[in-house]
Write a protein that holds these residues in place. Structure first.
Motif, PDB file in Angstrom:
ATOM      1  N   THR A 167       0.833  -1.210   0.000  1.00 58.77           N
ATOM      2  CA  THR A 167       0.000   0.000   0.000  1.00 58.77           C
ATOM      3  C   THR A 167       0.868   1.261   0.000  1.00 58.77           C
ATOM      4  O   THR A 167       0.829   2.057   0.942  1.00 58.77           O
ATOM      5  N   ARG A 232      -6.351   3.030   5.784  1.00 62.80           N
ATOM      6  CA  ARG A 232      -6.494   2.222   4.568  1.00 62.80           C
ATOM      7  C   ARG A 232      -5.836   0.854   4.744  1.00 62.80           C
ATOM      8  O   ARG A 232      -6.397  -0.181   4.346  1.00 62.80           O
ATOM      9  N   ALA A 254     -10.052   0.407  -1.237  1.00 61.75           N
ATOM     10  CA  ALA A 254      -9.878   1.696  -1.910  1.00 61.75           C
ATOM     11  C   ALA A 254     -11.208   2.437  -2.004  1.00 61.75           C
ATOM     12  O   ALA A 254     -11.283   3.652  -1.760  1.00 61.75           O
ATOM     13  N   HIS A 257     -12.443   3.465   1.628  1.00 61.47           N
ATOM     14  CA  HIS A 257     -11.625   4.566   2.121  1.00 61.47           C
ATOM     15  C   HIS A 257     -12.073   5.887   1.492  1.00 61.47           C
ATOM     16  O   HIS A 257     -12.287   6.892   2.190  1.00 61.47           O
TER      17      HIS A 257
END
Length: 289
Positions: A167, A232, A254, A257
Motif C-alpha cells: 500500500t 487504509r 480503496a 476509504h
C-alpha cells in the motif's frame, strides 16, 4: 473481473458483482488480524490501523507495538490484545527476535506490518522475522517503513506464493520503483505488482502480478491527511481477515476509504476531517454497497 491490460473503474456496481464473504459463526470465523508497528512516538498509527480492521469485519485484533506504548494502547483499544515489543534507545521498534511475536504471527490470519515504524534497518529485521514465522497462507499487508524495507530486499515475496498487498504512497512508490512515479499511476502500480509479485494499491490504483488492474476515482483531497494511510492499511487487513482475496480486498478497501471520506464532507468540508473520523464511516459505507 478485468482481463489483462484492462483497467476498470471501481464502482458500487462492480463491487456488488464481487461481493465480500460474510462469515457465519463467532469471531474466529472472521479471522485474527495482527498489526505490527507503533514506535514510541507513533503509536497512533497502530491504533488507527487496528480499529479500521475491526470496522471492516475482522473478528480478533492483536496489536504489537513499542513496549513503552503498550499499556496506553490497551486502554485506548480495549477490544485488542496488545503486546509490547523491544525498543531501541531512540524508541524505534527493535528488529531482534521475539518468541512472543513469532507465536502471534504464526497464529494470525492476517499480519499488517509498517504503521508507525520509524527505523529502516530495524524494520528490515522485523519484516524478516514476520516472514519467517508466518504460514505461507497468512495474508500480509505491507505499509509505510515495511515498504522501504522491501525495496532493499525486492525478492522477499517473489515466487513465495504469499497472499500479499502493498500500500505505497508516492514517496514509498519512489523507493520501490527506484525512480519517481510518472503521470500514469496505473502503469506504475502494474510495474510494482510485477516486480514484487504482490497486489499493489497505489493511491487507488490497484494492480495484480498477472496484469489485471482497477482504479478508484472518487477519492478527494481530504484523504491526504495524517493517519489516513494507516486507516487504509487496516481496512485492507480487516477485509482479508473475513475471507476476501487480495485483489478483491484492495478494490473494496480503496472504495470504502474514498467513500468514507466523502461521507464526512457535509460535516467538515472537503478538507479538515481527521483520519480517526474515517473509522466510524467504514461499516455504513460497506453496508451501502
Amino acid at each position: 473481473m478485468p482481463s489483462r491490460s484492462e483497467t476498470r473503474v471501481i464502482t458500487a456496481g462492480l463491487l456488488r458483482e464481487w461481493a465480500l464473504p460474510v462469515p457465519s459463526g463467532g469471531k474466529q470465523a472472521r479471522g485474527t488480524v495482527l498489526v505490527v508497528g507503533g514506535a514510541r512516538f507513533t503509536p497512533g498509527a497502530v491504533l488507527l490501523a487496528g480499529v479500521a480492521a475491526l470496522r471492516a469485519g475482522a473478528g480478533v485484533l492483536q496489536l504489537a507495538a513499542a513496549e513503552s506504548t503498550a499499556a496506553a494502547l490497551s486502554i485506548q483499544v480495549p477490544e485488542a490484545m496488545v503486546v509490547g515489543l523491544p525498543e531501541t534507545a531512540d524508541g524505534a521498534v527493535a528488529g531482534r527476535a521475539s518468541q512472543q511475536l513469532g507465536e502471534l504471527v504464526a497464529a494470525a490470519d492476517v499480519v499488517a506490518v509498517g504503521p508507525g515504524l520509524t527505523d529502516i534497518d530495524q524494520t528490515r529485521e522485523l519484516l524478516r522475522l514476520v516472514l519467517d514465522a508466518a504460514d505461507r497462507q497468512t495474508a500480509l499487508v505491507l505499509d509505510a517503513y515495511a515498504l522501504g524495507a522491501l525495496s532493499h530486499s525486492p525478492d522477499l515475496l517473489v515466487g513465495s506464493g504469499r497472499p500479499a498487498v502493498l500500500t505505497p504512497n508516492l514517496t514509498e512508490a519512489r523507493h520501490l520503483l527506484d525512480r519517481e512515479p510518472g503521470d500514469d499511476l496505473d502503469a506504475d502500480a502494474a510495474e510494482l505488482a510485477r516486480r514484487y509479485d504482490a497486489v499493489v494499491s497505489l493511491y487507488g490504483h490497484i494492480a495484480t502480478p498477472d496484469g489485471r488492474g482497477w482504479r478508484e476515482e472518487s477519492g478527494d483531497a481530504g484523504l491526504g491527511t495524517s493517519g489516513s494511510g494507516d486507516v487504509r492499511a487496516g481496512l485492507l487487513a480487516g477485509l482479508l481477515s473475513r475471507g476476501a482475496q487480495p485483489d478483491q480486498a484492495a478494490c473494496w478497501a480503496a472504495y470504502a476509504h474514498a467513500v468514507s471520506g466523502q461521507r464526512l464532507v457535509p460535516r467538515y468540508g472537503r478538507i479538515g476531517f481527521l483520519a480517526r473520523e474515517l473509522l466510524d464511516e467504514i461499516p455504513p459505507t460497506l453496508a451501502a454497497v
